[in-house]
Design a protein around this motif. Structure first.
Motif, PDB file in Angstrom:
ATOM      1  N   SER A  69       0.846  -1.194   0.000  1.00 24.38           N
ATOM      2  CA  SER A  69       0.000   0.000   0.000  1.00 24.38           C
ATOM      3  C   SER A  69       0.878   1.239   0.000  1.00 24.38           C
ATOM      4  CB  SER A  69      -0.948   0.003   1.208  1.00 24.38           C
ATOM      5  OG  SER A  69      -0.219   0.015   2.417  1.00 24.38           O
ATOM      6  N   ARG A  70       0.239   2.384  -0.242  1.00 28.04           N
ATOM      7  CA  ARG A  70       0.995   3.634  -0.278  1.00 28.04           C
ATOM      8  C   ARG A  70       0.177   4.764   0.309  1.00 28.04           C
ATOM      9  NH1 ARG A  70       2.490   4.377  -6.344  1.00 28.04           N
ATOM     10  NH2 ARG A  70       3.506   6.266  -5.533  1.00 28.04           N
ATOM     11  N   ASP A  71       0.850   5.713   0.896  1.00 27.69           N
ATOM     12  CA  ASP A  71       0.237   6.934   1.424  1.00 27.69           C
ATOM     13  C   ASP A  71       0.941   8.087   0.725  1.00 27.69           C
ATOM     14  OD1 ASP A  71      -0.271   8.283   4.793  1.00 27.69           O
ATOM     15  OD2 ASP A  71      -0.530   9.164   2.823  1.00 27.69           O
ATOM     16  N   ASN A  74       1.856  11.320   2.670  1.00 28.58           N
ATOM     17  CA  ASN A  74       3.022  11.218   3.539  1.00 28.58           C
ATOM     18  C   ASN A  74       4.232  10.576   2.848  1.00 28.58           C
ATOM     19  OD1 ASN A  74       1.994  12.302   6.108  1.00 28.58           O
ATOM     20  ND2 ASN A  74       0.540  10.596   5.957  1.00 28.58           N
TER      21      ASN A  74
END
Length: 114
Positions: A69-71, A74
Motif C-alpha cells: 500500500s501507499r500513502d 506522507n
C-alpha cells in the motif's frame, strides 16, 4: 531523493511484520513503487508493486500473504507481511519499478526463524 526503509526484525514462522519506506525529495505519487528483497547469495527480486493508480501486483510466492500500500500524502510505501515463512528471510528495499531507479536505501532486514 532519499529512501529509508524500516520495520524489519526477527519473527517466528507464521508471524507478521509491517515494513515502511519513507521517500523524500521526489514527487512520490507519480511513480509505480516496488518492494524488492535480496536473500544472501541471491539476486534482488521484485516482491510487490503498486502503481500511481493503486494497481497492485505480487510475485507468486507472496500472493495472499503480503499487502502493498501507499500513502501519497506522507510519501510512504508499506508492505504488510503475514504468515511469514523462513524463505521470506531477506533484506527488503523499496524503489521505483522502472529506470532510472532512485539511489538505494539501506534496506531493512527480515529474518523468519524459530
Amino acid at each position: 531523493v532519499q529512501l529509508v526503509e524500516s520495520g524489519g526484525g526477527l519473527v517466528q514462522p507464521g508471524g507478521s511484520l509491517r515494513l515502511s519506506c519513507a521517500a523524500s525529495g521526489t514527487i512520490f505519487s507519480i511513480y509505480t513503487m516496488v518492494w524488492y528483497r535480496q536473500a544472501p547469495g541471491d539476486q534482488r527480486e521484485v516482491v510487490a508493486s503498486i502503481s500511481d493508480v493503486y494497481v497492485t501486483k505480487y510475485t507468486d510466492s507472496v500472493k495472499g500473504r503480503f499487502i502493498i500500500s501507499r500513502d501519497n500524502a506522507n510519501t510512504t510505501l508499506y508492505l504488510q507481511m503475514n504468515s511469514l515463512k523462513p524463505e521470506d528471510t531477506a533484506v527488503y528495499y523499496c524503489n521505483r519499478r522502472y529506470e532510472p531507479l532512485f539511489p538505494w536505501g539501506q534496506g531493512t532486514q527480515v529474518t523468519v526463524s524459530s
